[in-house]
Design an enzyme around this catalytic site. Sequence first.
Site, PDB file in Angstrom:
ATOM      1  N   LYS A 195       4.559   9.198   8.579  1.00  0.00           N
ATOM      2  CA  LYS A 195       4.298   8.643   9.903  1.00  0.00           C
ATOM      3  C   LYS A 195       5.293   9.142  10.971  1.00  0.00           C
ATOM      4  O   LYS A 195       5.142  10.260  11.438  1.00  0.00           O
ATOM      5  CB  LYS A 195       4.200   7.129   9.822  1.00  0.00           C
ATOM      6  CG  LYS A 195       3.024   6.735   8.888  1.00  0.00           C
ATOM      7  CD  LYS A 195       2.528   5.312   8.961  1.00  0.00           C
ATOM      8  CE  LYS A 195       1.204   5.216   8.209  1.00  0.00           C
ATOM      9  NZ  LYS A 195       1.193   4.333   7.074  1.00  0.00           N
ATOM     10  N   TYR A 199       0.858  -1.191   0.000  1.00  0.00           N
ATOM     11  CA  TYR A 199       0.000   0.000   0.000  1.00  0.00           C
ATOM     12  C   TYR A 199       0.889   1.234   0.000  1.00  0.00           C
ATOM     13  O   TYR A 199       1.835   1.325   0.777  1.00  0.00           O
ATOM     14  CB  TYR A 199      -0.885  -0.001   1.250  1.00  0.00           C
ATOM     15  CG  TYR A 199      -1.791   1.205   1.374  1.00  0.00           C
ATOM     16  CD1 TYR A 199      -2.835   1.423   0.473  1.00  0.00           C
ATOM     17  CD2 TYR A 199      -1.612   2.127   2.412  1.00  0.00           C
ATOM     18  CE1 TYR A 199      -3.675   2.519   0.607  1.00  0.00           C
ATOM     19  CE2 TYR A 199      -2.457   3.225   2.546  1.00  0.00           C
ATOM     20  CZ  TYR A 199      -3.489   3.415   1.643  1.00  0.00           C
ATOM     21  OH  TYR A 199      -4.314   4.496   1.776  1.00  0.00           O
ATOM     22  N   ASP A 243       9.279   2.567  -0.298  1.00  0.00           N
ATOM     23  CA  ASP A 243       8.256   3.266   0.468  1.00  0.00           C
ATOM     24  C   ASP A 243       8.465   2.916   1.943  1.00  0.00           C
ATOM     25  O   ASP A 243       8.047   1.857   2.402  1.00  0.00           O
ATOM     26  CB  ASP A 243       6.861   2.863  -0.006  1.00  0.00           C
ATOM     27  CG  ASP A 243       5.761   3.581   0.781  1.00  0.00           C
ATOM     28  OD1 ASP A 243       6.080   4.211   1.814  1.00  0.00           O
ATOM     29  OD2 ASP A 243       4.602   3.502   0.357  1.00  0.00           O
TER      30      ASP A 243
HETATM   31  C1  LIG Z   1       0.536   4.772   5.715  1.00  0.00           C
HETATM   32  C2  LIG Z   1       1.260   4.481   4.478  1.00  0.00           C
HETATM   33  C3  LIG Z   1       1.178   5.315   3.343  1.00  0.00           C
HETATM   34  C4  LIG Z   1       0.217   6.469   3.270  1.00  0.00           C
HETATM   35  O1  LIG Z   1       0.495   7.471   4.177  1.00  0.00           O
HETATM   36  P1  LIG Z   1      -0.689   8.502   4.570  1.00  0.00           P
HETATM   37  O2  LIG Z   1      -0.015   9.459   5.503  1.00  0.00           O
HETATM   38  O3  LIG Z   1      -1.746   7.669   5.191  1.00  0.00           O
HETATM   39  O4  LIG Z   1      -1.135   9.146   3.319  1.00  0.00           O
HETATM   40  C5  LIG Z   1       1.989   5.047   2.281  1.00  0.00           C
HETATM   41  N1  LIG Z   1       2.840   3.999   2.280  1.00  0.00           N
HETATM   42  C6  LIG Z   1       2.940   3.172   3.332  1.00  0.00           C
HETATM   43  C7  LIG Z   1       3.912   2.051   3.292  1.00  0.00           C
HETATM   44  C8  LIG Z   1       2.148   3.369   4.457  1.00  0.00           C
HETATM   45  O5  LIG Z   1       2.228   2.513   5.481  1.00  0.00           O
END
Ligand SMILES: *Cc1c(COP(=O)(O)O)cnc(C)c1O
Length: 437
Positions: A276, A153, A248
């Site tokens: 995060k 994701y 990511d």
């Molecule tokens: C949470 C998450 C996102 C998205 O971040 P948001 O701040 O919710 O837009 C993208 N990539 C990974 C791996 C994530 O865990």
Amino acid sequence: MSTQPTLSRVDRPKSHEAFARAKAVIPGGVNSPARAFGGVGGEPIFMARGEGAYLIDLDGNRYLDLIGSWGPLILGHAHPKVVAAAMEAAQTGASFGAPCERESELAEMVVEAVPSIEMVRMTSSGTEAAMSAIRVARGATGRNRIVKFAGCYHGHVDALLVSAGSGALTLGVPNSPGVPEGCTRDTLVLRYNDVQQLEDVFRVHGDSIACVMLEPVVGNMGLVIPTLEFRKALRELTRKYGALLIYDEVMTGFRLSYGGAQKLFNDEPDMTALGKIIGGGYPVGAYGGRQDIMKQVMPAGPVYQAGTLSGNPVAMAAGIATLTELRNHAPYTRLDQLTRKLCEGLSAAATDADIPHQINRVGSMWTLFFTPVEVNDLDSAKTSDTARFSRFFWGMMDRGFYLPCSQFEAAFVSAVTTEAEIDQLLIAAREVFSSGI
Ligand SMILES: *Cc1c(COP(=O)(O)O)cnc(C)c1O
């Protein structure tokens, strides 16, 4: 989506009322679907406040929080230093719409911590970071195709909402309405950890692939670990064909080590998305990488990307305070030991109750899958008994342990969690397992 009846045995009248109120004016009553409890049935619990390792709901129930706002709160809720930094910043202006020095300070900390990042641009969310990294990769390479992996994701980016994990997976919406075919036409979705498929795709499409994006440890189909062979193939093939490798690390950055998964593995991606933890619970994302790539970003270069609240002073202050604490009092070794104890204890308890399971863990990220099959990609994750997960989830919730409300999410341990609290969790888990889930 129909709401399943709740498996909870605890009444939470104030949460119930709050949810009814929210549903009237907010779609599904929540501002992000991962919170909706769609995977476990029943209603989401409304929180009144967070205190260290605990969440307290509207009805006054206390929960040991094993989510930490889905990753950011590695220091627990309302850490005094983070609160002080954010308050001080708020008192001197919430946003300037002009540069401030805190932006460079946080950028310097990121560059210092993550070896592959030479320059970094702040955004307000992880979604924006992932989306922008892809735009820059396409701009820098002059190519359109992107490779992603089923179950990973990367936020709700149109081009990436194909076989996406997290809320999209739990809700069974691999392709969202509203995402035109044209948006995902250039997205190739491969199986995580499948080296052969990666090689085959590069053999056929290698010259048109702008980038490969992945979670270097996946949290969003439940925790899945990449093999060494897979990581090597990713780096070799992208180099060979002139594609960019994008990690990511929105979830893993500053979570698995101070420099993220890439520091732990000693990997060298071309670009990295962050979020995060670097915002300490405030809305922050970031993407960075090699200077020659990042200098493509406007106004240094031609690739457009912007944000009214990007580099927001309050969010920067919270991020700086969080990273400073992590740098000065690195909790990673202790977190690793604590989370190992938790996972070994859970596994022993499940084994004693004859419950088929797998536990995947790296550092303080973990998932207990209710399946006899080893989980290393989306298909194996999906062999899990999600009905059993729901019963486990509510059993733990009713005993005061707040776990992710889906089989396909990672759980987290925060630095303010104690060994005694892990012991209590294990006692509760034994009770739940032996109650015949
Ligand atoms: C949470 C998450 C996102 C998205 O971040 P948001 O701040 O919710 O837009 C993208 N990539 C990974 C791996 C994530 O865990």
